[in-house]
Design a protein around this motif. Structure first.
Motif, PDB file in Angstrom:
ATOM      1  N   ALA A   2     -14.595   4.441   2.087  1.00 28.63           N
ATOM      2  CA  ALA A   2     -15.127   4.857   0.784  1.00 28.63           C
ATOM      3  C   ALA A   2     -14.928   6.347   0.564  1.00 28.63           C
ATOM      4  O   ALA A   2     -14.929   7.144   1.513  1.00 28.63           O
ATOM      5  CB  ALA A   2     -16.607   4.506   0.699  1.00 28.63           C
ATOM      6  N   MET A  49       0.838  -1.193   0.000  1.00 27.70           N
ATOM      7  CA  MET A  49       0.000   0.000   0.000  1.00 27.70           C
ATOM      8  C   MET A  49       0.872   1.241   0.000  1.00 27.70           C
ATOM      9  O   MET A  49       1.956   1.250   0.602  1.00 27.70           O
ATOM     10  CB  MET A  49      -0.936   0.006   1.205  1.00 27.70           C
ATOM     11  N   GLU A 109      -8.218  -0.300   7.625  1.00 31.81           N
ATOM     12  CA  GLU A 109      -9.640  -0.435   7.318  1.00 31.81           C
ATOM     13  C   GLU A 109      -9.963   0.307   6.019  1.00 31.81           C
ATOM     14  O   GLU A 109      -9.473   1.406   5.766  1.00 31.81           O
ATOM     15  CB  GLU A 109     -10.476   0.136   8.462  1.00 31.81           C
ATOM     16  N   ASN A 110     -10.792  -0.297   5.173  1.00 28.75           N
ATOM     17  CA  ASN A 110     -11.214   0.332   3.926  1.00 28.75           C
ATOM     18  C   ASN A 110     -12.177   1.480   4.219  1.00 28.75           C
ATOM     19  O   ASN A 110     -13.059   1.366   5.070  1.00 28.75           O
ATOM     20  CB  ASN A 110     -11.900  -0.685   3.019  1.00 28.75           C
ATOM     21  N   ASP A 161     -11.511   6.282  -2.618  1.00 30.70           N
ATOM     22  CA  ASP A 161     -11.633   4.950  -2.018  1.00 30.70           C
ATOM     23  C   ASP A 161     -10.244   4.515  -1.589  1.00 30.70           C
ATOM     24  O   ASP A 161      -9.339   4.369  -2.422  1.00 30.70           O
ATOM     25  CB  ASP A 161     -12.193   3.947  -3.031  1.00 30.70           C
ATOM     26  N   GLY A 162     -10.066   4.322  -0.285  1.00 31.77           N
ATOM     27  CA  GLY A 162      -8.721   4.028   0.180  1.00 31.77           C
ATOM     28  C   GLY A 162      -8.706   3.293   1.502  1.00 31.77           C
ATOM     29  O   GLY A 162      -9.686   2.640   1.888  1.00 31.77           O
ATOM     30  N   ILE A 163      -7.594   3.438   2.195  1.00 33.80           N
ATOM     31  CA  ILE A 163      -7.331   2.691   3.422  1.00 33.80           C
ATOM     32  C   ILE A 163      -6.771   3.643   4.464  1.00 33.80           C
ATOM     33  O   ILE A 163      -5.862   4.434   4.175  1.00 33.80           O
ATOM     34  CB  ILE A 163      -6.323   1.549   3.154  1.00 33.80           C
ATOM     35  N   ARG A 222      -3.734   3.975  -0.474  1.00 39.30           N
ATOM     36  CA  ARG A 222      -4.462   3.059  -1.336  1.00 39.30           C
ATOM     37  C   ARG A 222      -3.549   1.915  -1.752  1.00 39.30           C
ATOM     38  O   ARG A 222      -2.345   1.964  -1.557  1.00 39.30           O
ATOM     39  CB  ARG A 222      -5.004   3.787  -2.571  1.00 39.30           C
ATOM     40  N   GLU A 223      -4.141   0.896  -2.366  1.00 41.80           N
ATOM     41  CA  GLU A 223      -3.335  -0.201  -2.875  1.00 41.80           C
ATOM     42  C   GLU A 223      -2.365   0.335  -3.923  1.00 41.80           C
ATOM     43  O   GLU A 223      -2.729   1.122  -4.779  1.00 41.80           O
ATOM     44  CB  GLU A 223      -4.240  -1.264  -3.528  1.00 41.80           C
TER      45      GLU A 223
END
Length: 285
Positions: free
Chosen positions: A243, A218, A240-241, A262-264, A283-284
């Motif tokens: 939105a 990530m 945790e994801n 959209d991320g973490i 994010r990924e």
């Protein structure tokens, strides 16, 4: 006084530096280092080549008080100070020569919110990704200093994002920060101990097979600082994801902090002090 212990093999090889308790309340690295030093001394662990230096407690005063730091964060703005103005600046001046001499750095930490062990890497190239995966963690996180720069906070302190791994990296070392879970997690010292052995095995410094592991990668994009007595929208978990547009936190002045994509969420710290890092967002990769 800062204790260091160095073991040299008869055959030349990499120079590995392993640090514990850069933050005084993160004791898992100290426990792991103090476990492995006697194993080197009694021969149950034998160095094939190279050199390994251990620093069990990098910040003795904070360690004794069981606090993150005493006057300022040792792992930020870590640069030489000709006239050090804080205890941590004095300690930094002692550690810096070791950071300048090493080829590989493993800096062992833990974190507040808890969760699985993971590692910070930079740059995210084939070599560092392989080293990070060899630690046995599920997740690798890159672009820590870029996320701090993107936040715009601490801009007046140009070296604020420079800690042990960044400083060693600037001097040519391959550097990783290992986060072993929550500070009090009874498994954290074991994660730290295995990370040391895995690093030595990955570098070919022990008669130990290198760990084969796939790790999620990530990339951090920004960091939010806690500027007042604001609060999180809920109790966030590490990784945790979230939105896009979801409410992450609200500052005391009413400002809403929303997910920019959209991320973490990474390292959310509901107990962060004023002007400290509140959470990271990425994010990924």
């Amino acid at each position: 006084m800062i204790k260091t212990v160095t073991f040299n093999a008869e055959t030349p090889g990499p120079r590995l530096l392993v640090l514990g308790a850069v933050h005084g309340n993160e004791k898992c690295g100290t426990k792991a280092i103090n476990r492995i030093i006697p194993e080197f001394e009694n021969g149950s662990v034998a160095l094939k080549n190279g050199q390994v230096t251990f620093v069990p407690i990098c910040n003795p005063r904070a360690y004794e008080k069981d606090v993150r730091f005493t006057e300022r964060n040792l792992n930020r703005n870590l640069v030489p100070f000709p006239t050090p103005d804080t205890y941590e600046a004095q300690i930094g001046n002692i550690l810096i020569p070791y950071l300048e001499r090493c080829d590989i750095l493993l800096d062992i930490h833990s974190y507040t919110v808890g969760g699985k062990a993971f590692a910070f890497i930079n740059p995210a190239n084939e070599r560092t990704l392989a080293y990070g995966a060899a630690l046995g963690v599920d997740c690798l996180v890159s672009n820590f200093d870029g996320a701090i720069a993107a936040s715009g906070a601490k801009a007046e302190e140009g070296n604020w994002s420079v800690g042990t791994t960044e400083y060693a990296r600037y001097k040519g070392a391959m550097s990783i920060t290992m986060e072993c879970g929550q500070h009090q997690d009874p498994q954290a010292p074991e994660y730290a101990y295995q990370a040391i052995l895995n690093t030595l095995g990955h570098l070919g410094m022990l008669d130990r097979p290198a760990t084969k592991n796939k790790a999620r990668h990530m990339r951090l994009e920004t960091c939010a600082y806690r500027t007042d007595a604001g609060s999180f929208a809920r109790e966030w978990k590490n990784f945790e994801n979230v939105a896009k547009g979801e409410l992450i936190a609200t500052r005391a002045n009413g400002e809403k902090l929303l997910a920019p994509f959209d991320g973490i969420i990474v390292l959310p710290n509901a107990k962060a002090g004023i002007d400290a890092e509140w959470y990271y967002f990425g994010r990924e990769a």
